[in-house]
Design an enzyme around this catalytic site. Sequence first.
Site, short mmCIF file in Angstrom:
data_model
loop_
_atom_site.label_atom_id
_atom_site.label_comp_id
_atom_site.label_asym_id
_atom_site.label_seq_id
_atom_site.Cartn_x
_atom_site.Cartn_y
_atom_site.Cartn_z
N ASP A 125 -2.45 -3.28 -1.39
CA ASP A 125 -1.73 -2.50 -1.91
C ASP A 125 -0.16 -2.55 -1.29
OD1 ASP A 125 -1.24 0.51 -3.34
OD2 ASP A 125 0.11 0.17 -1.71
N VAL A 175 -0.74 1.36 -5.92
CA VAL A 175 -1.38 0.19 -6.60
C VAL A 175 -2.88 0.37 -6.67
CG1 VAL A 175 -1.42 -2.27 -6.99
CG2 VAL A 175 0.77 -1.06 -6.23
N ASP A 176 -3.35 0.53 -5.35
CA ASP A 176 -4.83 0.51 -5.32
C ASP A 176 -5.55 1.71 -6.24
OD1 ASP A 176 -5.09 -1.36 -3.33
OD2 ASP A 176 -5.45 0.21 -1.68
N TYR A 177 -4.80 2.96 -6.39
CA TYR A 177 -5.36 4.05 -7.03
C TYR A 177 -5.31 3.75 -8.49
CZ TYR A 177 -5.15 5.90 -2.41
OH TYR A 177 -5.31 6.38 -1.02
#
Length: 399
Positions: free
Chosen positions: A140, A168-170
């Site tokens: 991320d 970004v990850d989520y």
Amino acid sequence: MRPLEDIRIIAVEQYGAGPFGSVHLADLGADVIKIEEPGTGGDVGRYVPPYAEGEDSLFFETFNRNKRSLSLDLATPAGREVFEDLVAHADAVYSNLRGDVPAKIGITYDQLQHLNPSIVCCSLTGFGMTGPRAGQPGYDYILQGLAGWMDLTGEPGGPPAKSGLSIVDYSGGFVAAIALLAGVHAARRDGRGMDCDLSLFDTAIGMLTYPATWHLNAGFAPERTRYSAHPSLVPFQLFPTADGWVVVGCAKEKFWQRLVTVLNVEILSEPRFATFAARREHAAELLPLLEGVFATRVTADWLAVLEPAGIPCGPVNDVPAALRDPHTLARDLIVETEHPRYGTVRQVASPVRVGDQPPAHRRAPRRGEDLGYVSELLGYSPQHLAALRAAGAFGREDG
């Protein structure tokens, strides 16, 4: 039945992005079976500090409720045998690995379709399975820098900054979950599965949205704004108050007109502030006026007059305040599970809601906890299960 109760997902996942995507599917009833590599202790999320002990962590609980766990060594022939048997009984293989790894470990559609022509192979990687960065690890922090997010975050003149959360990850997890569901739908309709090639990079670039459109078509150069101001709507930003901050947004002309009435400052009614375009043109004159007004009263006092007037506004909460907000509680956004080490674990609910059936929540699995379930699902006899154990399918810990 719960909405996804008829979907089984084999998840070769770890840490944050992948598990975040699949936890929402599990909450909706999907049978998510995590494959955890026994030689390395399984999902690295089990060991994330500071709230970690042994193979339990509150980080892991957050991303893995309602799932099952199978310790399985895919590098052994026996482990591969179990994995392939699972593929034959599944709708999707879901992973979040480096872009070149799915093909290396044999979990792409071309490598699995002989076992199940309808299998959907959903790979969420850092940079995708093609392109010059495909073999690079993606995190991320790195993606927020590469995609221009850090350059846009923070006060003008300050250093680049990441979001306070791993957005970004989520977001990548949500994108992967959407793709997986679309793939399963198409596979059931057409009788043929596919690869779904998702990446954090694609997600981060895609979320540049209208500033990217403005740049690509009109040369717009995004830049940081003071007090997190909207790039085109004035006013829509933070304002300092006598004791903190308040967010006020006039995304429609009617909200500006209401704000002028509430503030009751004659100069705000002048023609130079009468329209979106005019306020943007005269922002350098308007915003200091508004800042001076908002600085005269505490945040609670401003909310007490802005909210009843129907003006979009809100306080700048810290995390504890956000979690105890009456609306958080009214929306049942805090859920509880029971855990053998932690007792009652409280965490935030999935925002994904389908129908009116109340959600059910089960703690995250202990590593390898669901071997019995998998063995029964696959119809393994005690003798065959013992042979697989002896051959190292489940790692030495389970042998």
